[in-house]
Design a protein around this motif. Structure first.
Motif, PDB file in Angstrom:
ATOM      1  N   LEU A   1       3.423  13.894  -6.519  1.00 15.53           N
ATOM      2  CA  LEU A   1       3.038  12.771  -5.651  1.00 15.53           C
ATOM      3  C   LEU A   1       1.672  12.259  -6.078  1.00 15.53           C
ATOM      4  CD1 LEU A   1       3.682  11.070  -3.112  1.00 15.53           C
ATOM      5  CD2 LEU A   1       2.394  12.763  -1.800  1.00 15.53           C
ATOM      6  N   ASP A   2       1.628  10.997  -6.465  1.00 12.67           N
ATOM      7  CA  ASP A   2       0.342  10.412  -6.847  1.00 12.67           C
ATOM      8  C   ASP A   2      -0.354   9.830  -5.623  1.00 12.67           C
ATOM      9  OD1 ASP A   2      -1.084   7.603  -8.038  1.00 12.67           O
ATOM     10  OD2 ASP A   2      -1.442   9.471  -9.153  1.00 12.67           O
ATOM     11  N   HIS A   3       0.371   9.046  -4.850  1.00 13.96           N
ATOM     12  CA  HIS A   3      -0.166   8.541  -3.591  1.00 13.96           C
ATOM     13  C   HIS A   3       0.985   8.077  -2.727  1.00 13.96           C
ATOM     14  CE1 HIS A   3       0.117   4.828  -6.036  1.00 13.96           C
ATOM     15  NE2 HIS A   3       0.398   4.242  -4.899  1.00 13.96           N
ATOM     16  N   GLU A   4       0.738   7.919  -1.462  1.00 11.49           N
ATOM     17  CA  GLU A   4       1.763   7.414  -0.552  1.00 11.49           C
ATOM     18  C   GLU A   4       1.144   6.387   0.385  1.00 11.49           C
ATOM     19  OE1 GLU A   4       3.400  10.460   1.992  1.00 11.49           O
ATOM     20  OE2 GLU A   4       1.460  11.485   2.201  1.00 11.49           O
ATOM     21  N   LEU A   5       1.983   5.447   0.788  1.00 16.27           N
ATOM     22  CA  LEU A   5       1.529   4.362   1.647  1.00 16.27           C
ATOM     23  C   LEU A   5       2.569   4.114   2.725  1.00 16.27           C
ATOM     24  CD1 LEU A   5       0.653   1.767  -1.136  1.00 16.27           C
ATOM     25  CD2 LEU A   5      -1.014   3.047   0.207  1.00 16.27           C
ATOM     26  N   LEU A   6       2.112   3.537   3.812  1.00  6.88           N
ATOM     27  CA  LEU A   6       3.044   3.090   4.846  1.00  6.88           C
ATOM     28  C   LEU A   6       2.857   1.584   4.963  1.00  6.88           C
ATOM     29  CD1 LEU A   6       5.062   3.896   7.119  1.00  6.88           C
ATOM     30  CD2 LEU A   6       3.097   3.841   8.666  1.00  6.88           C
ATOM     31  N   ARG A   7       3.926   0.857   4.732  1.00  9.53           N
ATOM     32  CA  ARG A   7       3.856  -0.604   4.853  1.00  9.53           C
ATOM     33  C   ARG A   7       4.531  -1.012   6.158  1.00  9.53           C
ATOM     34  NH1 ARG A   7       2.470  -2.822  -0.160  1.00  9.53           N
ATOM     35  NH2 ARG A   7       2.783  -1.389  -1.895  1.00  9.53           N
ATOM     36  N   VAL A   8       3.767  -1.690   7.004  1.00 14.48           N
ATOM     37  CA  VAL A   8       4.304  -2.098   8.309  1.00 14.48           C
ATOM     38  C   VAL A   8       4.196  -3.598   8.437  1.00 14.48           C
ATOM     39  CG1 VAL A   8       4.116  -1.803  10.803  1.00 14.48           C
ATOM     40  CG2 VAL A   8       3.491   0.082   9.282  1.00 14.48           C
TER      41      VAL A   8
END
Lengths: 216, 217
Positions: free
Chosen positions: B109-116
């Motif tokens: 896992l490099d990075h994670e995001l939450l798009r809302v």
């Protein structure tokens, strides 16, 4: 979906599978009034990791199998047997794997042959051949019972059918017999309700058996 | 392939943008809540490094997963001249164990995001999708309930359309033409070519809000 058992031909010690056996098996199906319907084909591909340092091979799965099933033309399945993982994806996942270039497809095998209808059963007898050769590597048979999707509820009927089938084949005195190995589907996160993921797992198990037979 | 342009808009003007898009579209917006995990190959895996994105749609009753590979952008003099990015994209739906699958293959896992946010879909010379989302980061691993905005007060607008090598020029033209509707509120350009917020946005937003919703353009 209806459940199925995948049987594979286990040659007697010291013998190998050959096209005569395949022919005899097909005749067996027809002798019990199996109505020949059409052709079927599934494809299994071995994927290997592309590593910069080969000494670290043990850290990566060496048993990554990709499977395309006749019954699901728009899907693709990956099985990592050692980790008991079965992934179901769209067939475009193959294109993604190609673009990633981290795992390369090596050998591919066809499981192909004819399909037969026999009452509530659908049978598929198939040869196992590498994609670029006619070198017979094995014989498989799918036994599908159309009315039921539950593995538990169908067990008795399937066992009875396979017993009858084994008896029919044994009369031909062929050097081997069909075997059924039931995977521990729960270990793969699969339930009693049958799906194509169960089929993919069965193919992976049979593949391992075929490799072991060749080695022995 | 897909054609893409992006822009940013101040959160205070998102409602006005929504009114504008609703007027253009005529169909209610689709809510978006997408957990995006960006995975990269470990140091030893592959002759070259590779990256893959897993998108988990949290808006569905049962979360659904998509694997997405974004390829290189079209290059050359022709590509330099057009104001829309054209790139290869391949997507595949996958079962919910897809993260574990890629971890086992050797991806990290490099990075994670939450798009809302929300999306509108249009058929205007091409199948155009406009998404307006706040991009949020998670303070703890996979903790989507505790995500905070990466850029508070600013949201990301993306306009995309699928394309093929046969029709991308028409799709580029359709997107460019569509973007003109949004020009009063935001400037859209190729990703990584930032143009900032639009000076007229406040006035345009005020105008849209005072006219009210439901005015079809």
């Amino acid at each position: 979906m209806p459940l199925k058992w995948l049987l594979h031909w286990q040659p007697n010690a010291g013998t190998t599978v050959n096209s005569q056996i395949l022919s005899e098996v097909s005749q067996c199906v027809e002798s019990i009034n199996g109505a020949k319907e059409g052709r079927w084909k599934s494809t299994l591909t071995f994927y290997r990791p592309v590593l910069r340092d080969q000494t670290l091979q043990a850290e990566y799965p060496r048993d990554c199998l990709g499977i395309s099933l006749q019954e699901q033309p728009n899907k693709y399945y990956f099985i990592l047997r050692s980790q008991r993982i079965v992934l179901e994806a769209d067939s475009t996942i193959q294109m993604i794997m190609e673009k990633l270039q981290s795992y390369k497809s090596r050998v591919s095998l066809y499981f192909e042959g004819f399909q037969y209808q026999l009452g509530d059963f659908q049978l598929r007898v198939g040869k196992v051949v590498p994609t670029h050769s006619e070198n017979l590597r094995g014989i498989v048979m799918e036994v599908e019972y159309l009315p039921i999707s539950s593995l538990d509820k169908s067990r008795q009927i399937m066992e009875d059918f396979v017993d009858i089938w084994q008896e029919t084949v044994s009369k031909r005195s062929l050097p081997g017999h069909f075997m059924h190995i039931e995977p521990n589907f729960a270990e793969y996160g699969l339930s009693d309700h049958y799906t194509s993921q169960h089929t993919a797992v069965q193919y992976a198990i049979v593949m391992a058996q075929l490799i072991a037979s060749v080695r022995n | 392939m897909e054609c893409v342009v992006q822009g940013i808009i101040e959160t205070q003007h998102v409602e006005a943008l929504e009114i504008l898009l609703q007027g253009l579209c005529g169909v209610p917006k689709e809510r978006l809540r997408i957990h995006e995990l960006c995975l990269k190959s470990g140091p030893n895996l592959g002759a070259v490094a590779s990256e893959v994105r897993l998108l988990c749609d949290l808006e569905q009753p049962e979360p659904t997963w998509t694997v997405r590979h974004v390829g290189g952008a079209m290059r050359g003099a022709g590509a330099e001249q057009i104001s829309v990015l054209v790139r290869t994209v391949v997507e595949s739906k996958a079962s919910k164990n897809v993260l574990r699958f890629f971890y086992t293959l050797g991806y990290k896992l490099d990075h994670e995001l939450l798009r809302v946010g929300f999306a509108f879909h249009f058929q205007r010379g091409a199948q155009i999708t406009v998404t307006v989302t706040s991009v949020n980061k998670m303070l703890k691993l996979h903790a989507t309930e505790e995500a905070v905005p990466v850029t508070p007060g600013i949201q990301l607008v993306e306009v995309t359309a699928p394309a093929s090598s046969d029709n991308y020029t028409e799709v580029v033209a359709a997107i460019s033409s569509f973007c003109e509707y949004l020009a009063p509120l935001l400037h859209l350009s190729k990703p990584n070519v930032s143009a900032g917020v639009v000076p007229t946005a406040a006035a345009a937003a005020a105008s849209l809000m005072s006219n009210g919703g439901g005015k079809t353009l």
